[in-house]
Design a protein around this motif. Structure first.
Motif, mmCIF file in Angstrom:
data_model
loop_
_atom_site.group_PDB
_atom_site.id
_atom_site.type_symbol
_atom_site.label_atom_id
_atom_site.label_comp_id
_atom_site.label_asym_id
_atom_site.label_seq_id
_atom_site.Cartn_x
_atom_site.Cartn_y
_atom_site.Cartn_z
ATOM 1 N N ALA A 52 29.174 41.512 41.943
ATOM 2 C CA ALA A 52 28.420 42.481 41.150
ATOM 3 C C ALA A 52 27.050 41.894 40.810
ATOM 4 N N VAL A 53 26.055 42.767 40.693
ATOM 5 C CA VAL A 53 24.707 42.326 40.357
ATOM 6 C C VAL A 53 24.618 42.175 38.840
ATOM 7 N N LEU A 54 24.756 40.938 38.380
ATOM 8 C CA LEU A 54 24.777 40.645 36.948
ATOM 9 C C LEU A 54 23.671 39.679 36.527
ATOM 10 N N ALA A 55 23.305 38.756 37.394
ATOM 11 C CA ALA A 55 22.322 37.725 37.060
ATOM 12 C C ALA A 55 20.902 38.281 37.108
ATOM 13 N N GLU A 56 20.016 37.695 36.293
ATOM 14 C CA GLU A 56 18.629 38.160 36.210
ATOM 15 C C GLU A 56 17.880 37.971 37.526
ATOM 16 N N LEU A 94 35.875 46.451 32.795
ATOM 17 C CA LEU A 94 36.938 45.444 32.797
ATOM 18 C C LEU A 94 36.831 44.520 31.582
ATOM 19 N N ILE A 95 35.613 44.159 31.239
ATOM 20 C CA ILE A 95 35.415 43.301 30.063
ATOM 21 C C ILE A 95 35.874 44.030 28.804
ATOM 22 N N GLU A 96 35.584 45.334 28.727
ATOM 23 C CA GLU A 96 36.038 46.146 27.592
ATOM 24 C C GLU A 96 37.569 46.175 27.510
ATOM 25 N N GLN A 97 38.217 46.133 28.653
ATOM 26 C CA GLN A 97 39.683 46.148 28.672
ATOM 27 C C GLN A 97 40.269 44.817 28.230
ATOM 28 N N GLY A 98 39.436 43.776 28.189
ATOM 29 C CA GLY A 98 39.901 42.463 27.735
ATOM 30 C C GLY A 98 40.178 41.458 28.833
ATOM 31 N N VAL A 99 39.685 41.702 30.050
ATOM 32 C CA VAL A 99 39.910 40.756 31.155
ATOM 33 C C VAL A 99 39.208 39.426 30.837
ATOM 34 N N PRO A 100 39.921 38.301 30.885
ATOM 35 C CA PRO A 100 39.363 36.992 30.482
ATOM 36 C C PRO A 100 38.578 36.310 31.602
ATOM 37 N N PHE A 101 37.423 36.852 31.957
ATOM 38 C CA PHE A 101 36.594 36.209 32.970
ATOM 39 C C PHE A 101 36.123 34.851 32.462
ATOM 40 N N THR A 102 35.933 33.906 33.389
ATOM 41 C CA THR A 102 35.494 32.559 33.041
ATOM 42 C C THR A 102 34.086 32.598 32.454
ATOM 43 N N GLY A 110 26.471 35.058 30.151
ATOM 44 C CA GLY A 110 27.584 34.600 29.338
ATOM 45 C C GLY A 110 28.817 34.279 30.151
ATOM 46 N N TYR A 111 28.757 34.558 31.460
ATOM 47 C CA TYR A 111 29.909 34.330 32.338
ATOM 48 C C TYR A 111 29.516 33.449 33.516
ATOM 49 N N HIS A 112 30.493 32.715 34.033
ATOM 50 C CA HIS A 112 30.244 31.871 35.200
ATOM 51 C C HIS A 112 30.243 32.742 36.449
ATOM 52 N N LEU A 113 29.180 32.634 37.220
ATOM 53 C CA LEU A 113 29.074 33.372 38.480
ATOM 54 C C LEU A 113 29.076 32.376 39.622
ATOM 55 N N THR A 114 29.923 32.610 40.613
ATOM 56 C CA THR A 114 29.964 31.719 41.762
ATOM 57 C C THR A 114 29.368 32.432 42.969
ATOM 58 N N ARG A 115 29.205 31.701 44.044
ATOM 59 C CA ARG A 115 28.620 32.253 45.267
ATOM 60 C C ARG A 115 29.596 32.036 46.414
ATOM 61 N N GLU A 116 29.766 33.051 47.235
ATOM 62 C CA GLU A 116 30.669 32.947 48.388
ATOM 63 C C GLU A 116 29.903 33.231 49.667
ATOM 64 N N GLY A 117 30.573 32.983 50.798
ATOM 65 C CA GLY A 117 29.946 33.150 52.102
ATOM 66 C C GLY A 117 29.336 34.524 52.296
ATOM 67 N N GLY A 118 28.117 34.557 52.789
ATOM 68 C CA GLY A 118 27.443 35.815 53.069
ATOM 69 C C GLY A 118 26.606 36.346 51.920
ATOM 70 N N HIS A 119 26.765 35.783 50.724
ATOM 71 C CA HIS A 119 26.005 36.237 49.554
ATOM 72 C C HIS A 119 24.751 35.376 49.383
ATOM 73 N N ILE A 124 29.487 36.386 41.948
ATOM 74 C CA ILE A 124 30.934 36.600 41.912
ATOM 75 C C ILE A 124 31.459 36.234 40.527
ATOM 76 N N ILE A 125 31.812 37.247 39.737
ATOM 77 C CA ILE A 125 32.419 36.993 38.435
ATOM 78 C C ILE A 125 33.919 36.812 38.652
ATOM 79 N N HIS A 126 34.506 35.860 37.954
ATOM 80 C CA HIS A 126 35.889 35.477 38.275
ATOM 81 C C HIS A 126 36.620 34.980 37.043
#
Length: 528
Positions: A52-56, A94-102, A110-119, A124-126
């Protein structure tokens, strides 16, 4: 006695099905039909995360571009933009539902975003390395406690009930026949809207990362009801799945190769350098094809991934789950190579749907891996699949809520007056095993015209046997799944035979080049 009425029936309980149920339940009576437990689908197994596009420093245009590149010219640009533009809203829900993203205090999101192949960016919020499980557990609690949601576990859908089958002028979908596995009875469910959210078809192959429930049920039911199916030839294979009789569907992450793991034959000979200058660090499809070629050429059951040259402390720190799981099976990865095979991972094709998840059949929707939205094209970009589940589930909910309230149609009960109990269950297990083996050998990672013709011939023979069995004996879970698997296999082969090129996940030795124009492979029921 076995008739029930709902506003919406959702077949499948993965992320797509749960998201839709929760978005409808405030005003609709919803049934969630799942053939095992609520958490037994592929979504629960997803490790990586959601793109998802979350980072500035990221942008919608960058995510779209990455998706289009991965899709090898076949992505629908309008569908891709629709999904990416709705990615932030999906994550916020999902965050509103209470999903405990890292979390990550140093990140502006406020969340850890990782990078995967092709991105091209970190997007990647996880939730650690078990994102799917964290999401599913969170949503499951809400599903179970909602007064308007009826959860039907251990229920497997058999077939959709359409106006055409009832002799009506319309061909809308009015309900579904479902086997209650606990009671051994077929129930009739009527509904104003039916949604297929039943996942993929990895179990059509001998080796798969998918759970046992991934048997192509939704695609098969949709096809029998009259839905078009598209791009079934594009099956994504993960290159390294643990090969062990007691290790069903256990992935060996690509990070093992990233940290220096090498692929070898039984005698320790390396081979990846013969296929790509990047060797073990080549893209996933290249590595999978190389392993497949070595196995077929040499008649091997598996190859080996060796990282035993690394310090034991390093391996235990970086790969604790892999270390523990392999040790349970008698493999010490600090001293021994890991037996691996490529495995079917994800179906990019499926039932043709529009931007509201509608199929060709009125009242019938399809969301998640069962659908072909145009997002994935010829190859899925990592972590776009859970995002697709979310966005199209919410789109389907909006469309369903706009529809006028109509009275349910009276449906006939399931008729089993002319069938008996099966006399030889071995027929089912034998056909299941044969299907998965020849699909692996003939319609796997690398294909040829001759292999596809051989597969098609065997599919025709199996189809005749299975249809005869289905007509004469009472239905069971295994028979329903086998019937759906052989039909799904047929659709994969038909699509593969129509594509006279190599593109994305479809690689043909007879047509190694990519054509200048990218076209979808679309199958229409009743057309030859």
């Amino acid at each position: 006695m076995y008739m029930s009425h709902f506003d919406v029936i959702i077949i499948g309980s993965g992320l797509a099905g749960m998201t839709l149920a929760l978005n409808l339940a405030e005003s609709q009576r919803v049934a969630v039909v799942t053939k095992r437990g609520l958490l037994d689908g592929a979504s629960n197994w997803a490790q990586g995360g959601i793109a998802a596009v979350l980072a500035e420093n990221d942008s919608i245009e960058a995510h779209i571009s990455d998706t289009l590149i991965a899709g090898a010219g076949l992505c629908d640009e309008q569908a891709t933009r629709f999904v990416v533009e709705n990615s932030r809203a999906a994550i916020e829900w999902l965050i509103e539902q209470g999903v405990p993203f890292t979390r990550d205090a140093d990140n502006s999101t406020g969340y850890h975003l990782t990078r995967e192949g092709g991105h091209s960016h970190r997007r990647i919020i996880h939730a650690a390395d078990a994102t799917g499980h964290a999401i599913q557990v969170t949503l499951a609690e809400k599903i179970k406690s909602h007064a308007n949601i009826t959860l039907l576990e251990n229920h497997i859908a058999i077939d959709l009930i359409t106006g055409g089958k009832l002799g009506l002028e319309d061909n809308a979908c009015h309900g579904v026949y479902v086997l209650d596995k606990d009671k051994g009875k077929v129930r009739t469910f009527a509904s104003r809207h039916i949604v297929l959210a039943s996942g993929g078809a990895g179990k059509v192959y001998l080796y798969t990362t998918n759970p046992d429930v991934s048997t192509g049920d939704g695609v098969a039911m949709g096809w029998r009801a009259g839905c078009r199916v598209s791009n079934m030839e594009f099956v994504q294979f993960h290159p390294t799945c643990l090969y062990h009789p007691h290790a069903k569907s256990f992935l060996i992450t690509e990070a093992v190769r990233g940290e220096g793991g090498i692929l070898v034959l039984r005698d320790g000979t390396r081979f990846m350098q013969d296929y790509d200058p990047r060797a073990e660090l080549a893209p996933r499809d290249v590595v999978a094809r190389a392993i497949d070629f070595e196995m077929k050429k040499r008649g091997l059951d598996c190859v080996y991934l060796d990282i035993s040259h690394k310090p034991a402390a390093f391996l235990k720190e970086h790969f604790p789950n892999i270390y523990e799981r392999c040790l349970e099976l008698g493999i010490d990865i600090t001293r021994q190579p890991i037996p691996v095979v490529p495995a079917a991972h994800y179906s990019c094709g499926g039932i043709v749907t529009d931007s509201a998840a509608r199929t060709d059949i009125p009242n019938l929707y399809a969301i998640g891996e069962v659908a072909c939205t145009g997002l994935h094209g010829a190859n899925r970009l990592a972590s776009n699949s859970l995002l697709e589940c979310m966005v199209y589930a919410q789109a389907a909910a909006k469309d369903i809520l706009k529809q006028p309230q109509t009275p349910p149609v009276a449906l006939p009960e399931w008729d089993e007056s002319r069938v008996t109990d099966a006399d030889e269950i071995i027929v089912i297990s034998h056909n299941w095993d044969e299907l998965r083996r020849f699909m692996w050998d003939y319609v796997g990672i690398v294909r040829t015209n001759k292999r596809l013709e051989r597969a098609q011939h065997r599919i025709r023979l199996l189809t005749e046997e299975i249809n005869e069995y289905y007509q004469n004996f009472r239905v069971s879970n295994d028979l329903i799944e086998l019937r759906n698997l052989v039909l799904t296999a047929d659709l994969i082969v038909q699509c593969a035979m129509l594509r006279h090129e190599s593109r994305g996940l479809h690689y043909s030795r007879d047509y190694p080049e990519q054509l200048a124009e990218a076209k979808n492979t679309v199958l229409v029921p009743g057309e030859k």
